[in-house]
Design a protein around this motif. Structure first.
Motif, mmCIF file in Angstrom:
data_model
loop_
_atom_site.group_PDB
_atom_site.id
_atom_site.type_symbol
_atom_site.label_atom_id
_atom_site.label_comp_id
_atom_site.label_asym_id
_atom_site.label_seq_id
_atom_site.Cartn_x
_atom_site.Cartn_y
_atom_site.Cartn_z
ATOM 1 N N VAL A 5 0.831 -1.207 0.000
ATOM 2 C CA VAL A 5 0.000 0.000 0.000
ATOM 3 C C VAL A 5 0.864 1.255 0.000
ATOM 4 O O VAL A 5 0.607 2.206 -0.737
ATOM 5 C CB VAL A 5 -0.954 -0.007 1.210
ATOM 6 C CG1 VAL A 5 -1.645 1.347 1.354
ATOM 7 C CG2 VAL A 5 -2.002 -1.110 1.069
ATOM 8 N N MET A 6 1.932 1.247 0.802
ATOM 9 C CA MET A 6 2.771 2.443 0.912
ATOM 10 C C MET A 6 3.704 2.612 -0.284
ATOM 11 O O MET A 6 4.023 3.734 -0.670
ATOM 12 C CB MET A 6 3.568 2.390 2.217
ATOM 13 C CG MET A 6 2.694 2.433 3.461
ATOM 14 S SD MET A 6 3.655 2.438 4.991
ATOM 15 C CE MET A 6 4.462 4.030 4.894
ATOM 16 N N ALA A 7 4.163 1.506 -0.866
ATOM 17 C CA ALA A 7 5.100 1.611 -1.993
ATOM 18 C C ALA A 7 4.409 2.062 -3.269
ATOM 19 O O ALA A 7 4.961 2.850 -4.046
ATOM 20 C CB ALA A 7 5.798 0.268 -2.224
ATOM 21 N N THR A 45 9.705 3.097 1.140
ATOM 22 C CA THR A 45 8.457 3.227 0.371
ATOM 23 C C THR A 45 8.197 4.671 -0.032
ATOM 24 O O THR A 45 7.631 4.924 -1.103
ATOM 25 C CB THR A 45 7.256 2.689 1.176
ATOM 26 O OG1 THR A 45 7.196 3.331 2.462
ATOM 27 C CG2 THR A 45 7.354 1.187 1.370
ATOM 28 N N ASP A 46 8.612 5.634 0.788
ATOM 29 C CA ASP A 46 8.470 7.047 0.406
ATOM 30 C C ASP A 46 9.225 7.331 -0.883
ATOM 31 O O ASP A 46 8.744 8.048 -1.770
ATOM 32 C CB ASP A 46 8.996 7.955 1.527
ATOM 33 C CG ASP A 46 8.032 8.068 2.691
ATOM 34 O OD1 ASP A 46 6.875 7.632 2.542
ATOM 35 O OD2 ASP A 46 8.444 8.569 3.758
ATOM 36 N N VAL A 47 10.423 6.753 -0.984
ATOM 37 C CA VAL A 47 11.257 6.968 -2.168
ATOM 38 C C VAL A 47 10.716 6.193 -3.368
ATOM 39 O O VAL A 47 10.625 6.722 -4.482
ATOM 40 C CB VAL A 47 12.715 6.552 -1.868
ATOM 41 C CG1 VAL A 47 13.560 6.618 -3.127
ATOM 42 C CG2 VAL A 47 13.314 7.443 -0.783
ATOM 43 N N LEU A 48 10.340 4.942 -3.169
ATOM 44 C CA LEU A 48 9.839 4.098 -4.265
ATOM 45 C C LEU A 48 8.558 4.658 -4.857
ATOM 46 O O LEU A 48 8.353 4.639 -6.073
ATOM 47 C CB LEU A 48 9.592 2.674 -3.752
ATOM 48 C CG LEU A 48 10.816 1.896 -3.268
ATOM 49 C CD1 LEU A 48 10.390 0.573 -2.652
ATOM 50 C CD2 LEU A 48 11.796 1.659 -4.410
ATOM 51 N N LEU A 91 18.994 11.011 9.418
ATOM 52 C CA LEU A 91 17.664 10.722 9.966
ATOM 53 C C LEU A 91 17.054 9.608 9.124
ATOM 54 O O LEU A 91 16.633 9.823 7.993
ATOM 55 C CB LEU A 91 16.788 11.982 9.907
ATOM 56 C CG LEU A 91 15.395 11.877 10.533
ATOM 57 C CD1 LEU A 91 15.496 11.655 12.033
ATOM 58 C CD2 LEU A 91 14.592 13.150 10.251
ATOM 59 N N SER A 92 17.039 8.388 9.682
ATOM 60 C CA SER A 92 16.540 7.255 8.911
ATOM 61 C C SER A 92 15.027 7.281 8.798
ATOM 62 O O SER A 92 14.458 6.821 7.802
ATOM 63 C CB SER A 92 16.995 5.934 9.538
ATOM 64 O OG SER A 92 16.477 5.785 10.845
ATOM 65 N N TRP A 93 14.342 7.834 9.815
ATOM 66 C CA TRP A 93 12.876 7.881 9.751
ATOM 67 C C TRP A 93 12.342 8.780 10.855
ATOM 68 O O TRP A 93 12.895 8.854 11.945
ATOM 69 C CB TRP A 93 12.286 6.478 9.898
ATOM 70 C CG TRP A 93 10.790 6.415 9.881
ATOM 71 C CD1 TRP A 93 9.973 6.716 8.848
ATOM 72 C CD2 TRP A 93 9.929 6.027 10.951
ATOM 73 N NE1 TRP A 93 8.650 6.532 9.195
ATOM 74 C CE2 TRP A 93 8.601 6.097 10.484
ATOM 75 C CE3 TRP A 93 10.154 5.603 12.263
ATOM 76 C CZ2 TRP A 93 7.497 5.785 11.290
ATOM 77 C CZ3 TRP A 93 9.067 5.276 13.053
ATOM 78 C CH2 TRP A 93 7.753 5.372 12.561
#
Length: 483
Positions: free
Chosen positions: A314-316, A352-355, A444-446
């Motif tokens: 869903v997020m990707a 997923t933000d990047v993809l 900052l990883s997340w």
């Protein structure tokens, strides 16, 4: 003459066999379609019940167990349904790109799927049948659950727009949310015993997010006059708040290490004498902390794979339909498997933000291969997965994500946060490695988009010593990686 008759007979027999095979394959596919439709219908019913349960106050321990069973069956069913839907477009997707430049990159993902159609259908039939049978059983037993659910009070609804984004709401943990609410809203057992609930879980599994989500409930707000957050290393700071502790209070304590029993007894005795009816939630990674609980502890584990895949997909893909991007489906599943091993929802969210912003096969494959190399390199050097390295505040080599050799160390008490350093997010680094500063910086990883807005920051520095020369962690043996 005899040769001609033999040839004709052979041709007829060959066509008859082909006819039987095609007829069997067609009827088998129709049967699978019917099972998939039945499964989809039941998933809608079960998902509706779970969403309704999320909006009610459940105080029955047996209903907790049934809600957990419903949730597990639902995500298993979604995974089987996805496998069936996407299997039908995999071969078509490969055929569409056989002459393109991305075909060599896709072949490795397909080598494990070179089985015949008949074998694929047999495997798919087994998976669909298992998921369908499981959800039929739980759906048949939901009537009593629904009747009891209707009698429970409804929670205050959140704004409608909160449901448009999975990264802006608390995903999953249906049973854990209800059990934590039950602990906070139930009256204490008569007597002087202080109610203490330990929540034990690994690195970045969502302990703080779960507690913050439940503490935001309107009934929890109205029950407790205040909520006090403490660190395990400054537990006795509560002694300074005696004059302000009026009414019932909720104390949330986060432990990063074990605590002296004498300090705990001092804390426990003070709180019990000052505020009757108060409650304590303690969070940490060490199971030994469970000894402080007055009730059975929560053990918060990584999401089951089927549930993790549902969230990742869903997020990707976001608003995009995965069926319209057949080349990306297999890559997404490989991503999901690798990230699930590491158990970090935060890192999965960053990826997923990047993809989601670049639905390119080459881009997705590039990130997947980089991620695999990072995992392989660290397992080869230390003998353990990244999540264990992070839990132990150990350096992690992420050179493959950067343009030059780079390692990161989580900020802890031993490695304090350096606010003066430039900051870069993991998402920015994945998209453009050249963005990294020349010297040291904070990575900052997340950062969570929901309370308590938890962020995972790391001290990033150039690698001076070759990682291959580093000794594996104590007690761990190096092992190979199967990718």
């Amino acid at each position: 003459m005899e040769a001609a008759i033999s040839a004709v007979a052979g041709e007829i027999f060959s066509r008859f066999i082909s006819f039987l095979i095609n007829k069997y394959s067609y009827s088998n596919h129709v049967r699978l379609e019917e099972k998939a439709k039945r499964l989809q219908h039941l998933l809608i019913r079960v998902h509706t019940v779970i969403e309704e349960a999320d909006g009610r106050y459940i105080m029955n321990s047996r209903m907790f167990m049934q809600l957990k069973t419903l949730s597990e069956a639902m995500y298993q069913g979604y995974h089987a349904l996805d496998t069936f839907k996407y299997q039908g477009i995999e071969d078509r997707g490969i055929n569409e790109v056989c002459d393109s430049s991305i075909m060599p990159f896709l072949i490795p993902l397909k080598r494990s799927r070179t089985t015949t159609c008949a074998r694929k259908d047999k495997v798919m039939d087994h998976e669909l049948h298992g998921a369908l049978k499981n959800i039929e059983i739980v759906a048949a037993n939901t009537m009593e659950f629904v009747v009891l659910l209707v009698g429970r009070d409804r929670m205050l609804c959140r704004p409608y727009d909160a449901y448009l984004y999975h990264d802006n709401i608390m995903f999953g943990r249906h049973t854990e949310k209800q059990m934590l609410l039950n602990f906070l809203l139930q009256d204490n057992i008569p007597g002087d015993e202080l109610a203490v609930l330990p929540i034990i879980g690994g690195y970045a599994v969502g302990k703080k997010t779960l507690v913050a989500h439940v503490c935001g409930n309107e009934r929890v707000h109205s029950r407790f006059s205040s909520v006090l957050h403490l660190g395990g290393d400054n537990l006795l700071r509560i002694l300074d708040h005696g004059s302000t502790m009026l009414g019932e209070i909720l104390v949330v304590v986060e432990f990063v290490s074990n605590v002296d029993d004498k300090h705990w007894q001092t804390f426990h005795s003070f709180l019990k004498s000052m505020a009757r009816g108060s409650k304590v939630i303690i969070m940490g990674r060490l199971q030994i902390l469970a000894r402080f609980g007055s009730v059975k502890p929560f053990f918060l584990n990584t999401l089951p794979y089927e549930e993790f895949w549902y969230l990742f997909k869903v997020m990707a893909f976001g608003s995009a339909n995965p069926i319209e991007h057949p080349h990306l489906i297999d890559i997404a599943e490989e991503f999901s498997k690798e990230l699930h091993k590491e158990g970090s929802l935060g890192v999965a969210s960053s990826f997923t933000d990047v993809l989601r912003n670049n639905l390119s096969v080459k881009f997705w494959l590039c990130l997947l291969n980089k991620g695999r190399r990072v995992i392989e390199k660290n397992i080869s050097a230390y003998g353990v997965h990244l999540n264990i390295l992070m839990e132990q505040s150990h350096p992690v080599d992420i050179t493959d994500f950067a343009s030059q050799p780079l390692r990161i160390i989580p900020y802890t008490g031993k490695v304090p946060m350096k606010n003066e350093l430039p900051k870069v997010t993991l998402g920015e680094l994945l998209v453009d490695p050249s963005i990294r500063p020349k010297g040291e910086f904070s990575l900052l990883s997340w950062k969570s988009r929901i309370p308590p807005y938890k962020s995972f920051a790391h001290f990033a520095q150039n690698i001076v010593k070759d990682m291959s020369e580093v000794t594996p962690l104590s007690g761990r043996k190096r092992r190979g990686v199967s990718l």
